[in-house]
Design a protein around this motif. Structure first.
Motif, PDB file in Angstrom:
ATOM      1  N   TYR A 246      11.291  37.879   8.713  1.00  0.00           N
ATOM      2  CA  TYR A 246      10.639  38.713   7.701  1.00  0.00           C
ATOM      3  C   TYR A 246      10.628  38.075   6.315  1.00  0.00           C
ATOM      4  CZ  TYR A 246      15.596  39.979   7.846  1.00  0.00           C
ATOM      5  OH  TYR A 246      16.961  39.944   7.917  1.00  0.00           O
ATOM      6  N   GLY A 247      11.455  37.070   6.082  1.00  0.00           N
ATOM      7  CA  GLY A 247      11.442  36.395   4.785  1.00  0.00           C
ATOM      8  C   GLY A 247      10.621  35.117   4.780  1.00  0.00           C
ATOM      9  N   MET A 248       9.902  34.843   5.871  1.00  0.00           N
ATOM     10  CA  MET A 248       9.161  33.577   6.012  1.00  0.00           C
ATOM     11  C   MET A 248       7.982  33.513   5.044  1.00  0.00           C
ATOM     12  SD  MET A 248       7.401  32.013   9.468  1.00  0.00           S
ATOM     13  CE  MET A 248       8.947  31.364  10.116  1.00  0.00           C
TER      14      MET A 248
ATOM     15  N   LYS B  32      -1.709  38.206  10.834  1.00  0.00           N
ATOM     16  CA  LYS B  32      -1.580  38.590  12.241  1.00  0.00           C
ATOM     17  C   LYS B  32      -0.148  38.372  12.723  1.00  0.00           C
ATOM     18  CE  LYS B  32      -6.362  37.207  13.231  1.00  0.00           C
ATOM     19  NZ  LYS B  32      -7.205  36.207  13.965  1.00  0.00           N
ATOM     20  N   TYR B  33       0.430  37.247  12.315  1.00  0.00           N
ATOM     21  CA  TYR B  33       1.803  36.951  12.718  1.00  0.00           C
ATOM     22  C   TYR B  33       2.770  37.960  12.124  1.00  0.00           C
ATOM     23  CZ  TYR B  33       6.260  34.478  13.099  1.00  0.00           C
ATOM     24  OH  TYR B  33       7.572  34.155  13.356  1.00  0.00           O
TER      25      TYR B  33
ATOM     26  N   PHE C 128       5.462  29.311   7.802  1.00  0.00           N
ATOM     27  CA  PHE C 128       4.662  29.726   8.953  1.00  0.00           C
ATOM     28  C   PHE C 128       3.781  28.588   9.446  1.00  0.00           C
ATOM     29  CE2 PHE C 128       0.392  31.232  10.221  1.00  0.00           C
ATOM     30  CZ  PHE C 128       0.711  31.760  11.453  1.00  0.00           C
ATOM     31  N   GLN C 129       3.206  27.845   8.524  1.00  0.00           N
ATOM     32  CA  GLN C 129       2.325  26.742   8.911  1.00  0.00           C
ATOM     33  C   GLN C 129       3.070  25.696   9.744  1.00  0.00           C
ATOM     34  OE1 GLN C 129       0.996  25.855   4.871  1.00  0.00           O
ATOM     35  NE2 GLN C 129      -1.112  26.388   5.451  1.00  0.00           N
ATOM     36  N   SER C 130       4.346  25.462   9.432  1.00  0.00           N
ATOM     37  CA  SER C 130       5.113  24.444  10.163  1.00  0.00           C
ATOM     38  C   SER C 130       5.327  24.831  11.623  1.00  0.00           C
ATOM     39  CB  SER C 130       6.461  24.201   9.472  1.00  0.00           C
ATOM     40  OG  SER C 130       7.276  25.355   9.557  1.00  0.00           O
TER      41      SER C 130
ATOM     42  N   ASP D  45      -8.378  31.431   5.909  1.00  0.00           N
ATOM     43  CA  ASP D  45      -8.079  31.390   7.354  1.00  0.00           C
ATOM     44  C   ASP D  45      -6.576  31.433   7.586  1.00  0.00           C
ATOM     45  OD1 ASP D  45     -10.744  31.273   7.995  1.00  0.00           O
ATOM     46  OD2 ASP D  45     -10.788  29.087   8.221  1.00  0.00           O
ATOM     47  N   TRP D  46      -5.830  30.685   6.776  1.00  0.00           N
ATOM     48  CA  TRP D  46      -4.371  30.659   6.919  1.00  0.00           C
ATOM     49  C   TRP D  46      -3.762  32.010   6.553  1.00  0.00           C
ATOM     50  CZ3 TRP D  46      -1.632  27.592   9.655  1.00  0.00           C
ATOM     51  CH2 TRP D  46      -1.995  26.257   9.844  1.00  0.00           C
ATOM     52  N   VAL D  47      -4.290  32.631   5.530  1.00  0.00           N
ATOM     53  CA  VAL D  47      -3.795  33.954   5.128  1.00  0.00           C
ATOM     54  C   VAL D  47      -4.034  34.975   6.236  1.00  0.00           C
ATOM     55  CG1 VAL D  47      -4.151  35.873   3.513  1.00  0.00           C
ATOM     56  CG2 VAL D  47      -4.043  33.516   2.650  1.00  0.00           C
TER      57      VAL D  47
END
Length: 363
Positions: A83-85, A71-72, A90-92, A64-66
């Motif tokens: 772009y380097g995230m 999408k993001y 991303f979760q934070s 689900d997180w992937v």
């Protein structure tokens, strides 16, 4: 057969009605603070879909997180700024935006309580119009919130300052309607003591209070434009901007109305100017009322408005000078609602005089 009353709660409906509205008021203020934190940490564009119902559940599995991260990654914010995230980073930012949206849904659930009490327990049906207005405003706010986010998902990774301003003003209106309902429920307790003061003083205080309210809203709208344009990161000095009271970039674009609304320097200058003017008006009312024979509760309310306006101006100045630290910026945004609420309380007291104690006004 004995009829079962499914709405016979084991507590006083009157207390529950008042308590739910008070809870709602603090939740709206909390929503404002969470929204400010979300914006200031760059988390507002992390959820790229609007799912009012199924969106209540966060990602529950690694897959689900992937999928959510994928999408993001298609958004302008990721492609142009982040772009380097990593997935962890991303979760934070995802969780902040998720809490922001979840809090909005919880506000709707709390609003169901006075709604059910009004219909099934006949509680304060005289407030049905304001309650219906709250539902309409809440729906409009949800739509505006998504339109604001969507504006940052198309080409540029920045939300529309206009939509951000509309989002903030809608929040102020929702806060104001809720506060007015609470004050109406306490009408008898808040009723001013029957102590005469002149019709002229009453009229002048009413006019001045409405003028102050207008400038508070105008300054807040300009503050939202400052936030949307990131204009608070320019000219972090006070009172001068680039060594001048009026920056040389002011009115440097055309047409003139676009300069006032979209030129970051002009918007910051206008926000400064009207913030000082608003504080001066509120402080002036405080000084003016001290020489009037008015009820003590009204005098205290007007003094509170003056003090809060000066505090809000101070918060704004320090937020600017310190290059917009997150904590102080959140306090500055939240305090705008406190100042707005104090003025609305003052106007309610004046309104109560006009509607319930006409005999106390003397010529």
């Amino acid at each position: 057969m004995k009829k079962i009353n499914y709405f016979n709660w084991p507590f006083q409906p009157e207390a529950l009605f008042k308590g739910s509205l008070l809870t709602l008021l603090f939740m709206i203020l909390g929503m404002v603070l969470i929204g400010a934190l979300t914006r200031l940490t760059g988390s507002g564009l992390s959820i790229v879909e609007w799912k009012p119902i199924i969106g209540i559940l966060p990602p529950l599995t690694v897959q689900d997180w992937v999928n959510e991260f994928a999408k993001y990654q298609q958004s302008p914010e990721f492609q142009k700024l982040n772009y380097g995230m990593t997935l962890g980073e991303f979760q934070s930012i995802f969780w902040l935006e998720y809490i922001h949206r979840l809090w909005g849904r919880l506000i709707g659930i709390v609003l169901l309580i006075p709604t059910f009490l009004m219909f099934f327990k006949r509680q304060h049906r005289e407030l049905w119009l304001l309650l219906a207005l709250l539902w309409l405003l809440g729906l409009a706010q949800g739509i505006m919130g998504w339109l604001m986010v969507k504006s940052g998902l198309l080409h540029d990774p920045y939300v529309s300052p206009y939509r951000l301003a509309a989002h903030l003003l809608l929040a102020l209106v929702i806060f104001g309607v809720t506060l007015w309902m609470i004050l109406s429920l306490n009408y008898e307790r808040l009723q001013l003591e029957r102590k005469g003061f002149s019709q002229k003083a009453f009229r002048s205080l009413t006019i001045l209070s409405y003028i102050a309210l207008f400038f508070v809203l105008l300054t807040a709208m300009l503050g939202a434009l400052v936030a949307g344009l990131k204009a608070g990161l320019l000219y972090n000095t006070f009172p001068l901007m680039g060594g001048n009271l009026v920056p040389h970039e002011f009115f440097s674009q055309s047409p003139w109305w676009k300069d006032l609304l979209e030129n970051p320097v002009s918007v910051q200058f206008l926000h400064r100017f009207f913030a000082i003017l608003t504080a001066a008006i509120c402080g002036g009312i405080w000084i003016y009322q001290r020489n009037l024979a008015i009820p003590i509760s009204l005098s205290h309310a007007l003094a509170g408005v003056g003090i809060l306006a000066l505090l809000q101006l101070s918060f704004g100045i320090f937020t600017l000078l310190l290059h917009v630290p997150i904590g102080l910026a959140i306090l500055h945004q939240g305090f705008a609602f406190i100042l707005f609420g104090s003025l609305l309380y003052t106007i309610f007291l004046l309104w109560s005089v006009k509607n319930s104690s006409k005999d106390i006004l003397i010529t």
